[in-house]
Design an enzyme around this catalytic site. Structure first.
Site, PDB file in Angstrom:
ATOM      1  N   LYS A 151      35.996  41.245  27.671  1.00 32.86           N
ATOM      2  CA  LYS A 151      35.922  40.793  29.062  1.00 32.86           C
ATOM      3  C   LYS A 151      35.359  41.924  29.926  1.00 32.86           C
ATOM      4  CE  LYS A 151      38.815  39.148  32.859  1.00 32.86           C
ATOM      5  NZ  LYS A 151      40.116  38.597  33.234  1.00 32.86           N
TER       6      LYS A 151
ATOM      7  N   LYS B 141      33.249  37.140  27.792  1.00 34.75           N
ATOM      8  CA  LYS B 141      33.254  36.691  29.175  1.00 34.75           C
ATOM      9  C   LYS B 141      32.664  37.764  30.079  1.00 34.75           C
ATOM     10  CE  LYS B 141      36.514  35.702  32.799  1.00 34.75           C
ATOM     11  NZ  LYS B 141      37.832  35.916  33.277  1.00 34.75           N
TER      12      LYS B 141
HETATM   13  C1  PBG Z   1      42.012  36.884  35.361  1.00 32.01           C
HETATM   14  C2  PBG Z   1      40.821  36.018  35.278  1.00 32.01           C
HETATM   15  C3  PBG Z   1      39.645  36.125  36.019  1.00 32.01           C
HETATM   16  C4  PBG Z   1      38.824  35.093  35.600  1.00 32.01           C
HETATM   17  C5  PBG Z   1      39.512  34.385  34.622  1.00 32.01           C
HETATM   18  N1  PBG Z   1      40.734  34.992  34.424  1.00 32.01           N
HETATM   19  C6  PBG Z   1      39.297  37.028  37.133  1.00 32.01           C
HETATM   20  C7  PBG Z   1      39.115  38.456  36.925  1.00 32.01           C
HETATM   21  O1  PBG Z   1      39.272  39.002  35.827  1.00 32.01           O
HETATM   22  O2  PBG Z   1      38.823  39.108  37.907  1.00 32.01           O
HETATM   23  C8  PBG Z   1      37.452  34.814  36.119  1.00 32.01           C
HETATM   24  C9  PBG Z   1      36.922  33.473  35.781  1.00 32.01           C
HETATM   25  C10 PBG Z   1      35.711  33.083  36.542  1.00 32.01           C
HETATM   26  O3  PBG Z   1      35.076  33.884  37.249  1.00 32.01           O
HETATM   27  O4  PBG Z   1      35.370  31.898  36.440  1.00 32.01           O
HETATM   28  N2  PBG Z   1      43.175  36.145  35.553  1.00 32.01           N
END
Ligand code: PBG
Length: 303
Positions: free
Chosen positions: A176, A228
């Site tokens: 991520k 991601k």
């Molecule tokens: C964290 C989380 C995020 C997203 C999914 N889970 C935000 C982040 O890490 O800042 C982002 C998903 C998206 O942008 O569609 N709980």
């Protein structure tokens, strides 16, 4: 006949934002067509989504009970547990996945415990374990740690096993990135913060490190691995596909959704065709499953 890949509803996971203590659904301005659903309407919403053909969902809570540690996430009657129970009640066959993180539930919006301006990795892992067990107790079919703490998968796996949930799989947000493509999500979930998440999320220049992160999660016991955001990181997905036998997930994040929506609204691209093309690209690159805000549209319209 010679198509190498296909996408079906079996491959798609639909993210849903659920807000407590509101009565009307609120459209997210930066994500046209995506809403914060009032908790009170969640049962009907889930019934409808399932009837339309969505097979799996990921739940995000919009909390009105934020605290320093985000303890509402592991309270038996907190928003996270209530959403899961309501969703499973409304559609027992729908696969309900809980996003396990703290940014939507902490007053500072970081994904864990903040100490002297730094994230306390190990305390956060402990809290994530409490949260995972609460989610499993509430009936989650799968838990998805997204806080990017080191050791979070091992810690959650041990806690789940000890609590009698050895059958609950872990979908790890394993590669991520600290991405500006999450911008619209943070508005949607109310998790904007001062500063950034670069001390725990991946730097966008690092591909090999992203592979290490995913492979460590596999060793810790992850059942599925995720890359991601999606489209800007297809190289990571493909390289990971060559190194693991686990199922892989791509997350087409909020910013990717918004770019397609707004470009289509401006008449620059054909939304339906572009969405199908991006989903095909995830499959070609090696994804088995795709998290996408377009899943509901696709359920309604077909491929
Ligand atoms: C964290 C989380 C995020 C997203 C999914 N889970 C935000 C982040 O890490 O800042 C982002 C998903 C998206 O942008 O569609 N709980």
């Amino acid at each position: 006949m010679v198509a190498e890949n296909s996408v079906t509803m079996n491959d798609l996971i639909y993210p849903i934002f659920v807000e407590e203590e509101i009565t009307e659904r609120v459209e997210i301005e930066t994500m046209p067509g995506v809403y914060r659903v009032p908790e009170g309407s969640l049962h009907d919403e889930i019934t409808e989504i399932h009837r339309e053909g969505v097979k799996a969902i990921m739940l995000f809570g919009v909390s009105h009970h934020k605290s320093e540690y985000g303890h509402d996430t592991w309270a038996e009657n907190g928003l996270l547990s209530r959403m899961i129970r309501t969703a499973k009640n409304a559609a027992p066959e729908l696969i309900v996945i809980s996003d396990n993180c703290f940014c939507e539930y902490t007053t500072h919006s970081h994904c864990g415990v903040l100490r002297d301006g730094q994230i306390d990795n190990d305390l956060t892992c402990r809290n994530l374990s409490l949260q995972a067990v609460a989610a499993a107790r509430a009936g989650a079919d799968m838990v998805a740690p997204s806080a990017m703490m080191d050791g979070q998968v091992a810690s959650m796996r041990a806690a789940l096993d000890e609590a009698g949930f050895s059958g609950t799989p872990i979908m790890a947000y394993s590669s991520k990135f600290a991405s500006s493509f999450y911008g619209p999500f943070r508005g949607a979930a109310g998790s904007e913060l001062n500063g950034d998440r670069k001390s725990y999320q991946m730097g966008h220049l690092n591909g090999r490190e992203a592979l290490r992160e995913s492979l460590l999660d596999e060793i810790e016991g992850a059942d599925l691995l995720m890359v991601k955001p999606g489209l800007p990181y297809l190289d990571v997905l493909t390289r990971l596909r060559q190194r693991t036998l686990l199922p892989l997930v791509a997350y087409q994040v909020s910013g990717e959704y918004s770019m397609i929506k707004f470009a289509a609204k401006a008449g620059a691209i054909d939304e339906k065709m572009v969405v199908r093309e991006t989903l095909g690209a995830f499959k070609r690159a090696g994804a088995d499953l795709i998290l996408t805000y377009f899943a509901r549209d696709i359920a309604r319209e077909g491929f």
